[in-house]
Design a protein around this motif. Sequence first.
Motif, PDB file in Angstrom:
ATOM      1  N   THR A 111       0.984  -1.099  -0.320  1.00 34.40           N
ATOM      2  CA  THR A 111      -0.433   0.053  -0.162  1.00 34.40           C
ATOM      3  C   THR A 111       0.994   0.730  -0.131  1.00 34.40           C
ATOM      4  O   THR A 111       1.426   1.623   0.778  1.00 34.40           O
ATOM      5  N   ARG A 112       0.438   2.133  -0.828  1.00 30.84           N
ATOM      6  CA  ARG A 112       1.587   3.511  -1.034  1.00 30.84           C
ATOM      7  C   ARG A 112       0.744   4.761  -0.117  1.00 30.84           C
ATOM      8  O   ARG A 112      -0.460   4.691  -0.335  1.00 30.84           O
ATOM      9  N   ASP A 113       1.087   5.221   1.085  1.00 33.05           N
ATOM     10  CA  ASP A 113       0.358   5.315   2.209  1.00 33.05           C
ATOM     11  C   ASP A 113       0.603   6.886   1.280  1.00 33.05           C
ATOM     12  O   ASP A 113      -0.608   7.755   2.044  1.00 33.05           O
ATOM     13  N   ALA A 114       1.869   7.164   0.919  1.00 26.83           N
ATOM     14  CA  ALA A 114       1.615   8.615   0.413  1.00 26.83           C
ATOM     15  C   ALA A 114       2.143   9.556  -0.667  1.00 26.83           C
ATOM     16  O   ALA A 114       3.147   8.191  -0.803  1.00 26.83           O
ATOM     17  N   ALA A 115       2.703   9.931  -1.362  1.00 27.77           N
ATOM     18  CA  ALA A 115       3.667  10.390  -2.038  1.00 27.77           C
ATOM     19  C   ALA A 115       4.047  11.595  -2.650  1.00 27.77           C
ATOM     20  O   ALA A 115       3.265  12.617  -1.673  1.00 27.77           O
ATOM     21  N   ALA A 116       5.023  11.940  -3.135  1.00 20.62           N
ATOM     22  CA  ALA A 116       6.305  13.371  -2.847  1.00 20.62           C
ATOM     23  C   ALA A 116       7.157  13.376  -3.996  1.00 20.62           C
ATOM     24  O   ALA A 116       7.483  12.119  -4.705  1.00 20.62           O
ATOM     25  N   ALA A 117       7.322  14.376  -3.874  1.00 19.29           N
ATOM     26  CA  ALA A 117       8.459  14.931  -5.632  1.00 19.29           C
ATOM     27  C   ALA A 117       9.566  14.597  -4.872  1.00 19.29           C
ATOM     28  O   ALA A 117      10.493  14.764  -3.448  1.00 19.29           O
ATOM     29  N   PHE A 118      10.593  14.496  -5.678  1.00 18.33           N
ATOM     30  CA  PHE A 118      12.230  14.689  -4.838  1.00 18.33           C
ATOM     31  C   PHE A 118      12.350  15.691  -5.149  1.00 18.33           C
ATOM     32  O   PHE A 118      11.857  16.783  -5.373  1.00 18.33           O
ATOM     33  N   GLY A 119      12.972  15.693  -3.533  1.00 17.45           N
ATOM     34  CA  GLY A 119      13.543  16.513  -3.290  1.00 17.45           C
ATOM     35  C   GLY A 119      12.629  17.516  -2.083  1.00 17.45           C
ATOM     36  O   GLY A 119      13.217  18.477  -0.855  1.00 17.45           O
ATOM     37  N   SER A 120      11.755  16.887  -2.126  1.00 17.71           N
ATOM     38  CA  SER A 120      10.378  17.367  -0.777  1.00 17.71           C
ATOM     39  C   SER A 120      10.781  15.650   0.266  1.00 17.71           C
ATOM     40  O   SER A 120      11.395  15.941  -0.049  1.00 17.71           O
ATOM     41  N   THR A 121       9.547  17.247   1.417  1.00 22.14           N
ATOM     42  CA  THR A 121      10.053  16.416   2.553  1.00 22.14           C
ATOM     43  C   THR A 121       8.661  15.634   2.784  1.00 22.14           C
ATOM     44  O   THR A 121       7.889  16.200   2.689  1.00 22.14           O
ATOM     45  N   GLN A 122       8.235  14.179   3.783  1.00 22.01           N
ATOM     46  CA  GLN A 122       7.324  13.515   3.697  1.00 22.01           C
ATOM     47  C   GLN A 122       7.296  12.945   4.765  1.00 22.01           C
ATOM     48  O   GLN A 122       8.075  11.873   5.018  1.00 22.01           O
TER      49      GLN A 122
END
Length: 241
Positions: A111-122
């Motif tokens: 399961t993918r809990d979240a998606a973020a862009a390279f360089g961002s903080t999640q």
Amino acid sequence: MTALFPPSRGRRAGTVGAALLALALTGCSGDPGGGGPASSAAASSPETSGAQTSGAEASGAVEPGASASGTTASGAASSPAASGTPEPGTAGPRSAAPSGNDVAPYDDTATRDAAAAFGSTQQLTDSLAGTVEGPRPATTGQRPVRAAPGTPVQVFTVTLTNTGTDPVDAVPWSFPVAVAGDEPAVPAYDESLGVRMETFPTIAPGGSASLDVAFSAAPDADLAVRVFDNSTPDHYVEFTD
């Protein structure tokens, strides 16, 4: 016809004595206690040899052709189970991870809990945040691990930050997976690229740690990096362009 000269009393006594002496000698030669033929027969009789065999069995002697370890004289195991070999028609252990990946939540089972862009903080957990920077196309040197020299790779830097109030053992987060579509990319290690076979340390509250990772992929490959706790790899956070 009457004998003209009958034997005398002394001659008759000598004859009888000689006969008695011969009889006595014959009896001594057949005495079992004297070591003669009767004694030899008793030593080799079935009753005596059977008693010796019973004694060997009582002492734990192993049957001919077998050893105390349960193997035959040729060294073959006497029981298939002793060798640990699966019986015919049974399958051995099977890993669900594809070749080149130790843990790979790359399909619909995770399961993918979240998606973020390279360089961002999640935020990864209540006390751990993550950042993935890259990709940086590169080529492996002369002594890579899990890749041939001169293999095109993409390098990423994964940074974890402890946002909680207690230390976090970040070792389980040290094995991200990169995928191109549904296909996993094989991880690679190369000292010349700064990509070493190492793990995250325990991170103190407010502290951060970074780890460089690389995957075999062409410079233009569109990789997504999935960061997760490999003790529970059915959940992950995905970083993409």
